[in-house]
Write an enzyme that holds these catalytic residues in place. Structure first.
Site, PDB file in Angstrom:
ATOM      1  N   SER A  99       1.201  -7.485  -0.815  1.00 51.07           N
ATOM      2  CA  SER A  99       2.481  -8.766  -0.287  1.00 51.07           C
ATOM      3  C   SER A  99       1.536  -9.989  -0.851  1.00 51.07           C
ATOM      4  CB  SER A  99       2.601  -7.891   1.261  1.00 51.07           C
ATOM      5  OG  SER A  99       1.910  -8.035   1.869  1.00 51.07           O
ATOM      6  N   THR A 148       1.875  -4.341   4.300  1.00 50.84           N
ATOM      7  CA  THR A 148       1.748  -4.824   5.551  1.00 50.84           C
ATOM      8  C   THR A 148       0.898  -6.264   5.670  1.00 50.84           C
ATOM      9  OG1 THR A 148      -0.203  -3.234   5.704  1.00 50.84           O
ATOM     10  CG2 THR A 148       2.005  -2.473   6.445  1.00 50.84           C
ATOM     11  N   ASP A 149       0.093  -6.920   5.088  1.00 56.50           N
ATOM     12  CA  ASP A 149      -0.569  -7.850   5.675  1.00 56.50           C
ATOM     13  C   ASP A 149       0.287  -8.847   5.763  1.00 56.50           C
ATOM     14  OD1 ASP A 149      -2.828  -6.497   4.665  1.00 56.50           O
ATOM     15  OD2 ASP A 149      -3.259  -7.105   2.365  1.00 56.50           O
ATOM     16  N   THR A 171       1.087  -0.996  -0.399  1.00 56.47           N
ATOM     17  CA  THR A 171      -0.486  -0.388  -0.183  1.00 56.47           C
ATOM     18  C   THR A 171       1.185   1.159  -0.055  1.00 56.47           C
ATOM     19  OG1 THR A 171      -2.282  -1.236   1.508  1.00 56.47           O
ATOM     20  CG2 THR A 171      -2.025   1.122   1.562  1.00 56.47           C
TER      21      THR A 171
HETATM   22  N1  LIG Z   1      -1.973  -2.341   3.864  1.00 56.53           N
HETATM   23  C1  LIG Z   1      -0.731  -2.659   2.673  1.00 56.53           C
HETATM   24  O1  LIG Z   1       0.132  -2.750   2.523  1.00 56.53           O
HETATM   25  C2  LIG Z   1      -1.889  -4.022   2.117  1.00 56.53           C
HETATM   26  C3  LIG Z   1      -1.550  -4.998   1.191  1.00 56.53           C
HETATM   27  N2  LIG Z   1      -2.520  -5.487   0.407  1.00 56.53           N
HETATM   28  C4  LIG Z   1      -0.320  -5.136   1.201  1.00 56.53           C
HETATM   29  O2  LIG Z   1       0.239  -5.913   1.888  1.00 56.53           O
HETATM   30  O3  LIG Z   1       0.179  -4.552   0.176  1.00 56.53           O
END
Ligand SMILES: NC(=O)C[C@H](N)C(=O)O
Length: 430
Positions: free
Chosen positions: A155, A186-187, A109
């Protein structure tokens, strides 16, 4: 600076605000006190109950308030003001020049754009590292940057070969750089961070993972501040010797233990083992001296070499995660047992599974099955494992996704069941 009559001696010069001693020179009082021959005495004032110690030195933690002989309060944070007054000195302590930082971009993200400034969902990965750097404050006084885009994906799509390219990117940057920053979704950030902490001995070099919860196009996007903080953390001498760190939402935590606990909020990452520090108004505050997680087993990866074992060709062993629930069907174990080299189960509570599922697990006797937990916190004690199975292993404090990686690494190293149990014992499982 504190009053000249107070001499401050830091016990460990490599640790800011480590335990320190204060000596108050107070000739008048000393001379009038027949019992004290020394010209110095140490005084610690506590606002409720003021005491005078006759020890010549006294240890103090950075949270106490020390009062000098004029009873003017000197908060101990002033001790660090000498450092914070000069921004460069925060970063170049023990370096001959500005620290050199390598940024490895992987997507997430933090590298995403959405449809409108109010959209915080339905966005797509679209930014390069250079785009991200363009959005942060000037860092030219803090470090020298070099960067490399390893991939640019959400991710959830980080593949095994991308994970290994992050490993390779970090391993080779360790030789030439003073700090490394990895931008990541973050995932699954905690999985990559755990993998790296388990496979790379970074010595003194800080490895800092960073992501964001809002896309770059959103109002109050958190990515630029998180990235800026991650670069500052990687550049700071205070971060040396702390292993893999995660920087998000002003908090600094250990990559080994961090978990994403909220799917949406900026305060997404949580860690029961405690945050290591935080970042406020351009200052990094660590709560503890450099420390690494307890009992981490470091694996030596033998990648892309012509070793003869079955995981040659940069493939990690296959381990799946099953989710425990009421009425769980034991047949699910049969469905996966041949395809996977190992199984992790997110059990109910602290290792609870229906008796039929336990029986099925222990009947597979050479296949390692790690009992982890659905609950976010807590651990699986060995005493809760089914009694009659040598192949079942307690995950200790590790959640299912971290247990999966640890089991993969054990299998990659051809560890026996007993050796695997020893590895999990580092986090009080086994
Ligand atoms: N907040 C994020 O980065 C979520 C995103 N879907 C990822 O993990 O790439």
């Amino acid at each position: 600076m504190p009053n000249d009559s107070i001499e401050i001696k830091t016990i460990c010069s490599d640790v800011e605000n480590s335990q320190f001693t204060l000596t108050v020179n107070n000739e008048e009082e000393n001379n009038s006190d027949d019992n004290i021959n020394s010209k110095t005495r140490t005084r610690i004032n506590n606002p409720i109950n003021s005491t005078i110690s006759s020890d010549s030195t006294l240890s103090s933690t950075s949270t106490s308030t020390i009062t000098n002989n004029n009873t003017s309060n000197i908060p101990t944070s002033q001790h660090s003001d000498t450092i914070s007054n000069n921004i460069r000195s925060r970063y170049i302590h023990n370096y001959h020049q500005l620290p050199r930082i390598k940024i490895l971009g992987t997507g997430g993200t933090i590298a995403s754009k959405g449809g409108s400034s109010s959209a915080t969902a339905g966005y797509h990965v679209d930014l390069t590292i250079q785009d991200m750097l363009d959005a942060i404050p000037d860092i030219s006084q803090i470090c020298e940057i070099e960067y490399e885009q390893l991939c640019n994906v959400d991710s959830k799509d980080i593949s095994e070969s991308q994970l290994l390219s992050i490993y390779n990117g970090i391993s080779s940057a360790l030789q030439k750089f003073d700090g490394i920053v990895i931008t990541h979704g973050t995932d699954t950030l905690s999985e990559t961070a755990f993998f790296i902490e388990s496979t790379i001995d970074s010595g003194d070099v800080p490895i800092v993972f960073v992501g964001s919860m809002r896309p770059s196009t959103s109002v109050s996007a958190d990515g630029p501040m998180n990235l800026y903080q991650a670069i500052c953390i990687a550049s700071s001498w205070k971060s040396k010797g702390r292993g893999v760190l995660v920087s998000l939402n002003d908090q600094i935590s250990a990559g080994y233990y961090i978990t994403k606990t909220n799917a949406n909020s900026l305060d997404s990452f949580n860690v029961r083992q405690g945050y290591l520090g935080n970042f406020v108004n351009n200052e990094i505050h660590y709560y503890y001296p450099p420390v690494k997680p307890q009992g981490v087993h470091k694996f030596k990866l033998k990648l892309n070499h012509d070793n003869k074992d079955k995981y040659n060709g940069n493939k990690l062993p296959l381990v799946c995660i099953l989710y425990g629930h009421q009425t769980m069907d034991p047949e699910i174990i049969d469905l996966v047992k041949d395809h996977y080299d190992g199984i992790v189960i997110a059990t109910m509570g602290a290792g609870s599974l229906p008796d039929e599922v336990n029986d099925k697990c222990v009947s597979l006797f050479n296949k390692p099955i790690v009992y982890s937990k659905r609950s976010m916190d807590g651990m699986i004690p060995i005493a809760n494992l089914p009694k009659n199975g040598n192949n079942v292993i307690a995950s200790g404090y590790l959640n299912p996704e971290k247990s999966r990686i640890l089991l993969q690494l054990c299998l990659l190293s051809n560890y026996s069941l007993d050796e695997i149990k020893c590895v999990f014992n580092g986090v009080y499982g086994g």
